[in-house]
Design a protein around this motif. Structure first.
Motif, PDB file in Angstrom:
ATOM      1  N   SER A   1       0.842  -1.192   0.000  1.00 54.38           N
ATOM      2  CA  SER A   1       0.000   0.000   0.000  1.00 54.38           C
ATOM      3  C   SER A   1       0.878   1.243   0.000  1.00 54.38           C
ATOM      4  N   TRP A   2       0.297   2.316  -0.478  1.00 55.44           N
ATOM      5  CA  TRP A   2       0.978   3.597  -0.475  1.00 55.44           C
ATOM      6  C   TRP A   2       0.892   4.200   0.918  1.00 55.44           C
ATOM      7  N   PRO A   3       1.807   5.094   1.280  1.00 52.39           N
ATOM      8  CA  PRO A   3       1.773   5.666   2.620  1.00 52.39           C
ATOM      9  C   PRO A   3       0.440   6.350   2.957  1.00 52.39           C
ATOM     10  N   TRP A   4      -0.229   6.967   1.998  1.00 59.01           N
ATOM     11  CA  TRP A   4      -1.478   7.668   2.285  1.00 59.01           C
ATOM     12  C   TRP A   4      -2.664   6.731   2.420  1.00 59.01           C
ATOM     13  N   GLU A   5      -2.458   5.437   2.108  1.00 55.90           N
ATOM     14  CA  GLU A   5      -3.537   4.465   2.242  1.00 55.90           C
ATOM     15  C   GLU A   5      -3.630   3.879   3.642  1.00 55.90           C
ATOM     16  N   LYS A   6      -2.634   4.122   4.459  1.00 56.63           N
ATOM     17  CA  LYS A   6      -2.628   3.539   5.801  1.00 56.63           C
ATOM     18  C   LYS A   6      -3.650   4.246   6.685  1.00 56.63           C
ATOM     19  N   GLU A   7      -4.389   3.443   7.407  1.00 59.27           N
ATOM     20  CA  GLU A   7      -5.407   4.001   8.298  1.00 59.27           C
ATOM     21  C   GLU A   7      -4.764   4.371   9.624  1.00 59.27           C
TER      22      GLU A   7
ATOM     23  N   ASP B   1      -3.465   7.362  10.415  1.00 62.73           N
ATOM     24  CA  ASP B   1      -2.477   8.439  10.387  1.00 62.73           C
ATOM     25  C   ASP B   1      -3.141   9.794  10.478  1.00 62.73           C
TER      26      ASP B   1
END
Length: 158
Positions: free
Chosen positions: A150-156, A158
């Motif tokens: 996953s891309w860094p902005w897809e992590k829940e 944050d």
């Protein structure tokens, strides 16, 4: 446990690694030893590639099984032991297929036994064992990261 698609996707790449290592390893052994891949000159040109393909199919389905995903969480000893068993199974399938195809081509039962007996003690069988072992260990190391990429902005969170 990874999803079915992820298991098969990773297994396809590990199987491709297996086939690539077999082809490259056989090429190096043949070049350095100045020998042919198959000792028996009666073996036809299509029998060896088909035997490698059947062995690769067996490796693919073994690595894609849910049990292989369970091995990766048991530790290094389980991974190495399971990889060794898979490697021995891969070479057994390759040699058995080689013998059966030679039997089909010639119609003689002795051809089956003779081609296996001639091929088994060669360094080419060690290459198949090593290639399957490396592919299995590589997949186990890859399987340690169980999630999907996953891309860094897809992590829940944050």
């Amino acid at each position: 446990m990874p999803s079915r698609g992820l298991r098969y996707g990773r297994s396809v790449f590990a199987t491709a690694l297996f086939v690539a290592l077999v082809v490259a390893g056989w090429g190096f052994v043949s070049l350095l030893g100045e020998t042919d891949v198959v000792v028996d000159p009666d073996v036809g040109p299509i029998i060896v590639p088909v035997s490698v393909a059947v062995s690769a199919t067996a490796v693919l389905f073994a690595l894609a099984s849910p049990r292989w995903s369970e091995v990766t969480v048991r530790g290094l000893g389980a991974v190495l032991g399971s990889s060794a068993v898979l490697a021995l199974g891969a070479v057994a399938v390759q040699l058995a297929t080689l013998g059966v195809l030679q039997f089909v081509a010639t119609g003689r039962l002795t051809a089956l036994l003779l081609v296996i007996a001639a091929q088994a003690p060669t360094p080419y069988t060690i290459v198949v064992i090593g290639a399957a072992f490396v592919a299995a260990v590589g997949l186990a190391l890859l399987g340690a990261g169980q999630g999907r990429a996953s891309w860094p902005w897809e992590k829940e969170g944050d």
